[in-house]
Design a protein around this motif. Structure first.
Motif, PDB file in Angstrom:
ATOM      1  N   HIS A 169       1.155  -1.660  -0.175  1.00 50.25           N
ATOM      2  CA  HIS A 169      -0.267   0.072   0.755  1.00 50.25           C
ATOM      3  C   HIS A 169       1.103   1.535   0.484  1.00 50.25           C
ATOM      4  N   ASN A 212      -7.840  -1.892  -1.406  1.00 51.98           N
ATOM      5  CA  ASN A 212      -8.608  -3.101  -2.163  1.00 51.98           C
ATOM      6  C   ASN A 212      -9.894  -3.007  -3.292  1.00 51.98           C
ATOM      7  N   ARG A 213     -10.197  -1.875  -3.078  1.00 51.33           N
ATOM      8  CA  ARG A 213     -11.205  -1.517  -3.925  1.00 51.33           C
ATOM      9  C   ARG A 213     -10.423  -1.153  -5.308  1.00 51.33           C
ATOM     10  N   ILE A 214     -11.385  -0.868  -6.756  1.00 49.56           N
ATOM     11  CA  ILE A 214     -11.092  -0.356  -7.607  1.00 49.56           C
ATOM     12  C   ILE A 214     -11.231   1.228  -8.157  1.00 49.56           C
ATOM     13  N   LEU A 215     -10.177   2.276  -7.813  1.00 50.36           N
ATOM     14  CA  LEU A 215     -11.221   3.650  -8.060  1.00 50.36           C
ATOM     15  C   LEU A 215     -10.808   3.833  -9.099  1.00 50.36           C
ATOM     16  N   ARG A 216     -11.813   5.068  -9.561  1.00 50.79           N
ATOM     17  CA  ARG A 216     -11.607   5.134 -10.838  1.00 50.79           C
ATOM     18  C   ARG A 216     -10.079   6.553 -10.666  1.00 50.79           C
ATOM     19  N   THR A 219     -10.694   9.741  -8.768  1.00 53.11           N
ATOM     20  CA  THR A 219     -10.421   9.193  -7.408  1.00 53.11           C
ATOM     21  C   THR A 219      -8.858   9.014  -7.119  1.00 53.11           C
ATOM     22  N   THR A 223      -6.841  10.424  -3.208  1.00 53.47           N
ATOM     23  CA  THR A 223      -5.935   9.642  -2.658  1.00 53.47           C
ATOM     24  C   THR A 223      -5.227   9.408  -2.708  1.00 53.47           C
TER      25      THR A 223
ATOM     26  N   THR B  69     -12.996  -7.768  -0.582  1.00 54.11           N
ATOM     27  CA  THR B  69     -12.479  -5.592  -0.178  1.00 54.11           C
ATOM     28  C   THR B  69     -13.137  -5.177   0.361  1.00 54.11           C
ATOM     29  N   LEU B  71     -13.732  -2.850   3.701  1.00 52.64           N
ATOM     30  CA  LEU B  71     -12.299  -2.639   5.771  1.00 52.64           C
ATOM     31  C   LEU B  71     -12.617  -3.843   6.491  1.00 52.64           C
ATOM     32  N   GLU B  95     -16.287   4.068  -3.467  1.00 53.59           N
ATOM     33  CA  GLU B  95     -14.925   3.623  -3.871  1.00 53.59           C
ATOM     34  C   GLU B  95     -14.076   3.289  -2.437  1.00 53.59           C
ATOM     35  N   LEU B  96     -14.384   4.507  -1.461  1.00 56.08           N
ATOM     36  CA  LEU B  96     -12.986   3.859  -1.080  1.00 56.08           C
ATOM     37  C   LEU B  96     -13.425   3.459   0.553  1.00 56.08           C
ATOM     38  N   GLY B  97     -14.616   3.208   0.695  1.00 55.27           N
ATOM     39  CA  GLY B  97     -15.336   2.123   1.746  1.00 55.27           C
ATOM     40  C   GLY B  97     -15.687   2.148   2.636  1.00 55.27           C
ATOM     41  N   ALA B 229      -9.250   4.459   5.281  1.00 57.19           N
ATOM     42  CA  ALA B 229      -9.887   3.499   4.367  1.00 57.19           C
ATOM     43  C   ALA B 229      -7.845   2.799   4.606  1.00 57.19           C
TER      44      ALA B 229
END
Lengths: 239, 239
Positions: A169, A212-216, A219, A223, B69, B71, B95-97, B229
């Protein structure tokens, strides 16, 4: 008391006075609704700010201001241009303290932005720097090919964000380094090709994850810049 | 191979088949352009996902999917409604959880959103959960007064973001706690009144900063959610 802010060019300051353009007059009087005698802040976009007082045809500099809201390290974002939403990326990353944004053309980004787009992004960066109370207006560089961007970036610490896979990360990496100037590359919709990631690694970029998630594509840079700005502010204990 | 995703209601699953609404059929056939026999993923929005195969009038469940995926801690955002841009906040924070978004009316937020707005935000949360490959669709709660939100929040760790002042950075606080479920409150344009911050502190909310620059009401929740996150993903060493 809250004071309005206006970014000017350094050459507009002469003998402790500020000479404005017609557009800036319009902005001061019509948009900000200031009146002769009102105080506001001018910033030269290079790190200096002054308290000034509006006169009929100029403004008088009263004193220089030494608040410091800039990050103590330079941050360069290398961004493959998304189809939409780059305005929002420029605006939010400016608020978060980015130093330079370098738009790049990648294998999955074909569009070469018009000069109007660049003018627009530079105007957004200036407005966002004023509104977020920065002293420096970030530089929006002319777009280049990704390989050129990767090969000419001279930051000490270089990251490339990869959406899938098992990379550490970004926050883990930021916490394990002595933070110097940082460059970070983020892809557009569809991400980077494997070849692009390998080229970046060859040029010293460390692959990182944003979670772990897919960001646009909108975003992800916000982030990444949030994590970088917070980590840099913490090193100096000024946060 | 990338598979399309669709969120459904749990009651739509019967005997290993999925019964779709006319709108979902339209979406599957016309928007996603799937054909009979194609595979895709359904998610019940509560944490379960299945690989399914499209049939003429339903879909056959092939197997359950146990990618994770989400949190490992619940995050509730208590957000004073900004004048504009809440769509983007809902989308990016999903998207960020984020687990739950609770819109609040504060001293500087007068507008009570229409039920159309709530329906719209819930649809955006569902779409963003699908696109970011989450298993859970975050809950967009009905708006309440700030005091009610502050007094009924039962998260173990509670923060309130304050734009100016000398509060510790959110990331500093996140790094100094054993992370449990988190609630975080963020104001709209103009921030919280002093009284609102004091009320929050009375209810156990710790005041935190998001950095030295002033963030817009759209950027602040995305930045806070990015930091939360990342910090939560790091505790489990799964990032």
């Amino acid at each position: 008391m809250y004071l309005q802010r206006l970014a000017i060019a350094p050459a507009q300051i002469q003998n402790n006075s500020v000479i404005f353009t017609p557009e800036q007059y319009h902005y001061l009087y019509r948009v900000l609704r200031l009146q002769t005698g009102d105080r506001f802040i001018i910033m030269d976009g290079l790190g200096k700010s002054w308290l000034t007082q509006l006169q009929e045809n100029s403004a008088q500099i009263l004193e220089s201001i030494d608040t410091q809201t800039e990050l103590p390290r330079a941050v360069t974002l290398i961004l493959a241009l998304p189809k939409n939403g780059f305005d929002e990326v420029v605006r939010a990353c400016t608020e978060l303290g980015v130093s330079r944004i370098l738009p790049v053309m990648s294998d999955r980004t074909l569009l070469n932005p018009s000069s109007q787009k660049l003018i627009r992004w530079r105007r957004i960066a200036q407005e966002a720097a004023e509104q977020s109370e920065r002293q420096v207006v970030p530089t929006i560089l002319d777009p280049v090919d990704l390989t050129k961007a990767l090969s000419t970036t001279d930051a000490k610490i270089k990251y490339i964000c990869v959406a899938r896979g098992n990379n550490p990360h970004l926050l883990t990496r930021l916490q394990s380094e002595r933070l110097e100037d940082i460059a970070l590359a983020i892809g557009s919709e569809g991400g980077w090709t494997i070849q692009e990631v390998e080229t970046a690694i060859d040029y010293g970029f460390q692959p990182v994850s944003l979670g772990n998630r897919i960001l646009r594509a909108i975003t992800a840079p916000i982030t990444a810049m949030s994590l970088i700005a917070a980590s840099i502010e913490l090193i100096n204990g000024n946060a």
